[in-house]
Design an enzyme around this catalytic site. Sequence first.
Site, mmCIF file in Angstrom:
data_model
loop_
_atom_site.group_PDB
_atom_site.id
_atom_site.type_symbol
_atom_site.label_atom_id
_atom_site.label_comp_id
_atom_site.label_asym_id
_atom_site.label_seq_id
_atom_site.Cartn_x
_atom_site.Cartn_y
_atom_site.Cartn_z
ATOM 1 N N ASP A 1 31.943 -2.452 -10.131
ATOM 2 C CA ASP A 1 32.651 -3.329 -11.076
ATOM 3 C C ASP A 1 33.089 -2.626 -12.357
ATOM 4 O O ASP A 1 34.147 -2.889 -12.893
ATOM 5 C CB ASP A 1 31.850 -4.612 -11.371
ATOM 6 C CG ASP A 1 30.540 -4.381 -12.108
ATOM 7 O OD1 ASP A 1 30.038 -3.239 -12.114
ATOM 8 O OD2 ASP A 1 30.005 -5.362 -12.668
ATOM 9 N N THR B 1 31.558 -7.627 -15.814
ATOM 10 C CA THR B 1 31.501 -8.197 -14.468
ATOM 11 C C THR B 1 32.525 -9.314 -14.281
ATOM 12 O O THR B 1 33.225 -9.378 -13.272
ATOM 13 C CB THR B 1 30.103 -8.779 -14.185
ATOM 14 O OG1 THR B 1 29.175 -7.712 -14.077
ATOM 15 C CG2 THR B 1 30.074 -9.555 -12.885
#
Length: 741
Positions: free
Chosen positions: A482, A302
């Site tokens: 992501d 992330t």
Amino acid sequence: MVKLKKFLSTRLGFMAMLIFFLWIKTVIAYYKDFSLGIADPIQHIILIINPIATSTILLGLALYIYRAKISYIVMGIVYFLESALLYGNILYYRQFTDFLSFNTITGAGKVSKGLGASAANMASPHDIIYWLDFIIILVLLLTHFIKIDKRPFRKLNAFAISMLGVMFFSFNLMLAECNRPQLLGRTFDRAYIVKYLGFNSYLGYDSIKTAQNSQVRSTAVGTDMDHVLQYTNSHYAQPNPVYFGKAKGKNIIIIHLESFQQFLIGMKVNGQEVTPFLNSLYNDKNTMSFDNFYHEVGQGKTSDAETMLESGLFGLPEGSFFTSLGTDNTFQAAPAILGQKEVYTSAVFHGNIGSFWSRNDVYKNMGYDYFFDESYFNQKTENSSMEYGLKDKLVLSESVKYLEQLQQPFYAKFITVTNHYPFQLPEEDLSNDGFTKPDTDNEAVNGYFQTAHYLDSSLQEFFQYLKDSGIYDNSMIVLYGDHYGISNSQNPALATLINPDEAATWNNFDNTQLQRVPFMIHMKGLKGGVNHTYGGEIDVLPTILHLAGINTKQYIQVGTDLLSKNHSQIVAFRNKNFVTPNYTVLKNSDGGYNVYLNKTGEQVNLDKDPELKAKVDKWQQAVNEKLQISDTVNNKNLLRFYTPNGFKPVDPKDYDYKDQIQRLLDTRSALGLKSTSIYSKNDNQSTTGLYRTDAPELGGDRSSIDSWDYVKNNPKKIASVTKHGQSLSINVKKGLIRVLN
Ligand code: GP9
Ligand code: MN
């Protein structure tokens, strides 16, 4: 008693007593003064044993000293330093919800917060526990209950004690790695190192990292930028005039779709669409959707995706850029660029604790005006959080009370989290639309579809609110996945669902195909459609800035605008593998690479095609250079030597994420009629009532989350909540909600 007295009057006995006191104090502090998110019994065990190994090693050093008096003095000094480190951390944590790092202690860090007078104000009456031991030891010595052992200590025995300490540390580390793989490799959160290995290890680890970083940095000079500037100048891709400034002055809403892969789009399970809302958005005429868009993250997952989207530079080859360098580096990132060029107000909304991935420090360096982390969300009940934070429906629906107060235009990022490994959605959140998960023999794979389905429904609710409140009409909404949710090792199980014919012959080419993630730009009046351009996360920043009408020529960004005619379609992965519109090029175990034709997945024999071989070599060089330029800028912190014309360097000290509610109110009243927030535009009426959510925790009643005063007026109601099975108490100070322990 006599035995004990005798034992304590030996050098080893004295040391054992010190270890015992340190251990007891630390464990009390862990439970009383820190919020470490202990989730399971193993974590309790690790937490309880973790102070022992390093204090044995450190105090044990004194055993090597021949002269008894000096040996005792050294033990005393080590003991005092250890106690001071513990207590320093307690005070520091109360103030900053963070731990003492090498830079904080030495005052060398850019965001050096020091242990100033304000931290001393954080002392609490029960702190006497942390110093009581000194009185006890003194009394024991003065009353001669403990005597100094004058006999020399055998070196061999001292060595045995050191070894015992090392062995115990290895055992501790092994338990930690089993419970949290890649603990030190990825360094998700500083709190994790403390939780698993203790304060000494945290400080040791942090000092080594700091020394490594500063060594690389100290060799850097301003002229190192020349090469970088040459690169960015020669690779600059002119904006496409059709799109340049299309979203000028509009709000920009970024939605980070946790672990969301492209294959989910349009997919059906048991005859039902997995993500019906995102599917409709994907095909909407106002959405530009990309179907050859890849994530390019490394171990920072992330945080790497965020690094690329905000700064236009890659994460690092190892670990997370956020945690290792992001807390100190100079940035020219999206929030600051948009804030300075087009007066955007910037904010992040995320249901996890602020220290995860060091976000609370990194965002300041990026110039984020607001960061609403878990502590800003009231709805905390037994099941409201999953491993990585509050559930999406709760965060999204509660966010809007802050969103409507932001001055427009705003740049607001929502980082979702429920669709995160291990993908086990609680029973009460299962949708009642009849969606059932698949039935492969891999539970994570099955669950993935359910959490993705939940995320989809969360977004549908959010979009509906954006439309009903009118925010939608004036916003560009950007959504992206992501990174992968299903890892390569689990892909064979996934293959049985998405590509059964390939399941038996699944290979790395197939794995790479699955690294596609959605990238969609949605805006009323945008000429939409599915765009087949190849690109990745590194290309997002210039694309968005150009849409916002901001020239990127001067900025150090290594990706290129996806909409530009000069966009480079070579997609570089963090491990130097890459994809072009026709080929997928992957390193093999012999140090060479395998080249596959994208269309068929067939492997190409380069020996038979020297022309292609030369091309692949050239592409590989371009990929290596791109990654290397990015790494040089980051590792050497080169942006401190270069400021684009008209850009004001960001000073993290100007940012603070504590009294944000008050700040929103102050800003509104200071601006008076000039306030541009949704709330002000709506005749000072809240729009939160327009939000419809079926989140089970709310049961249709939003009163618990809508009112900012709720926490203040109902402290009892939320005074004790649980997260990760641990009790948290919430302190309300000047309208500020803080999780204390
Ligand atoms: C945590 C969340 C997850 O706050 O962003 O990070 P990840 O594990 O996906 O890198
Ligand atoms: Mn993620």
